[in-house]
Design an enzyme around this catalytic site. Sequence first.
Site, PDB file in Angstrom:
ATOM      1  CB  ALA A  71       3.734   8.404   1.805  1.00 43.24           C
ATOM      2  CB  THR A  72      -0.191   6.236   5.270  1.00 38.41           C
ATOM      3  OG1 THR A  72      -0.711   6.136   3.961  1.00 38.41           O
ATOM      4  CG2 THR A  72      -1.388   6.126   6.421  1.00 38.41           C
ATOM      5  CD  GLN A 178       0.969   9.199  -6.724  1.00 36.09           C
ATOM      6  OE1 GLN A 178       1.595   9.168  -7.880  1.00 36.09           O
ATOM      7  NE2 GLN A 178       0.274   8.464  -6.150  1.00 36.09           N
ATOM      8  CB  ALA A 199       9.436   2.135  -1.690  1.00 36.86           C
ATOM      9  CG  HIS A 200       3.645   1.638  -2.775  1.00 29.48           C
ATOM     10  ND1 HIS A 200       2.295   1.505  -3.647  1.00 29.48           N
ATOM     11  CD2 HIS A 200       3.445   2.402  -1.683  1.00 29.48           C
ATOM     12  CE1 HIS A 200       1.627   2.413  -2.884  1.00 29.48           C
ATOM     13  NE2 HIS A 200       2.145   2.733  -1.725  1.00 29.48           N
ATOM     14  CB  CYS A 324     -14.499   4.266  -0.281  1.00 30.66           C
ATOM     15  SG  CYS A 324     -15.804   3.190  -0.486  1.00 30.66           S
TER      16      CYS A 324
HETATM   17  N1  PLP Z   1       0.146  10.633  -0.224  1.00 31.07           N
HETATM   18  C1  PLP Z   1       0.010  10.353  -1.570  1.00 31.07           C
HETATM   19  C2  PLP Z   1       0.003  11.757  -2.572  1.00 31.07           C
HETATM   20  C3  PLP Z   1      -0.153   9.233  -2.073  1.00 31.07           C
HETATM   21  O1  PLP Z   1      -0.513   9.092  -3.505  1.00 31.07           O
HETATM   22  C4  PLP Z   1      -0.165   8.277  -1.249  1.00 31.07           C
HETATM   23  C5  PLP Z   1      -0.501   6.902  -1.986  1.00 31.07           C
HETATM   24  O2  PLP Z   1      -1.554   6.438  -2.476  1.00 31.07           O
HETATM   25  C6  PLP Z   1       0.010   8.257   0.056  1.00 31.07           C
HETATM   26  C7  PLP Z   1       0.225   9.499   0.483  1.00 31.07           C
HETATM   27  C8  PLP Z   1       0.173   7.129   0.909  1.00 31.07           C
HETATM   28  O3  PLP Z   1       1.189   6.463   0.547  1.00 31.07           O
HETATM   29  P1  PLP Z   1       1.591   4.964   1.067  1.00 31.07           P
HETATM   30  O4  PLP Z   1       0.728   3.868   0.562  1.00 31.07           O
HETATM   31  O5  PLP Z   1       2.980   4.667   1.119  1.00 31.07           O
HETATM   32  O6  PLP Z   1       1.019   4.846   2.457  1.00 31.07           O
END
Ligand code: PLP
Length: 378
Positions: A71-72, A178, A199-200, A324
Amino acid sequence: MIYLDYAATTPVGSNVLEKMRECLSVDGTYGNPSSPHSFGEKASIAIENAREQVASLIGASPKEIVFTSGATESNNLTLKGVFFGPIAGKHIITTEIEHKSILDTCSYLEKMGAEVTRLKPDSSGLIDLDELENSIREDTSLVSIIHVNNETGVIQDVEKIASIVKKKGCLLHVDAAQSIGKLSIDLSKIPIDLMSISAHKIYGPKGIGCLFVRKGLERNLQPQMHGGGQEGGLRSGTMPTHQIVGMGKALSLAQERMAEDHEMMSKLKEQLLAGLSGIQGMYENGSIERSVPNILNVSFDGIDAELLLHRLRNKIAISNGSACNSGAIEPSYVLRSMGLSEDRVYGAIRISMGRYTSNEDIDLAVHAICDIVANLRS
Ligand code: PLP
């Protein structure tokens, strides 16, 4: 040791792991999916099958799924992709309660000339939809909203948000990291343009996710990773077949089990709340009625979360929602933005449950928290 930090990440389900293994071994689907021979073809078929599984969960077409590292990356691709793409308009609207991958990317884009409006939630964690509508300007290109907040579990009404944003003619992105697999979302009915998935958080592997890109919009996104031109040129790089297959399997299981999971989490949350309510001066942070059942965020009068988490460290794995890089606990910007008192912000803990959580786990966690809070207060 009891794990109650499923919102941070989940273990990979055993049948997901099995599927992933098949893609890695010498007698499995290990070929490069872009290779022009039968090994490549086999891997490519496995990937397309996973793409269908992901698309099916969200009511999308498989062609609208772009695999990323999570998602990042999907959030980065959205914000930078739109800003540096052909759509005019330097104004972006988001909220103060987004994940860092949105907030930090917005700050970066401000340095590149973007103008960003960050909406504040109310004390229950909800965004004011009139304020959202009034914030949309002629030059607004994109609105980016988190579906379920990772610290409070509060759900934004993306259906209403979509109707407001689309009426004004700008793009809507939803961070569904989420909510995926926990709330049903049908993109054939809700006009969301872009949606980030990981996915995780849902029993799939780490390091894989996707961006839903509504058909026709791919031309408006500037790729952020250049190279071999995979994923329609939007995301170059050799495709990790095992990760993608794992994600597909995890999401298809989530689709099958969504009602069952929801019911199980609701009961666990009820049990948890009933147990913790026995502690005087317990506050629920964020609307309980408008939150997902797997996440509970609470503070206890006069208790510092750092001390509480330290004492729980060898018994129960929970979090305060945001750690952090140094591992030190930072006070939550999400709860601050909701206008909660500093005591509540510094006292907040996030308990998040999952498929492997039992009633006994909740009982033990409640007892441990009650004991430590009483001990710290005395
Ligand atoms: N967005 C939200 C709301 C999240 O909770 C997270 C994960 O902590 C992310 C984005 C980032 O996801 P990823 O770990 O797949 O990069």
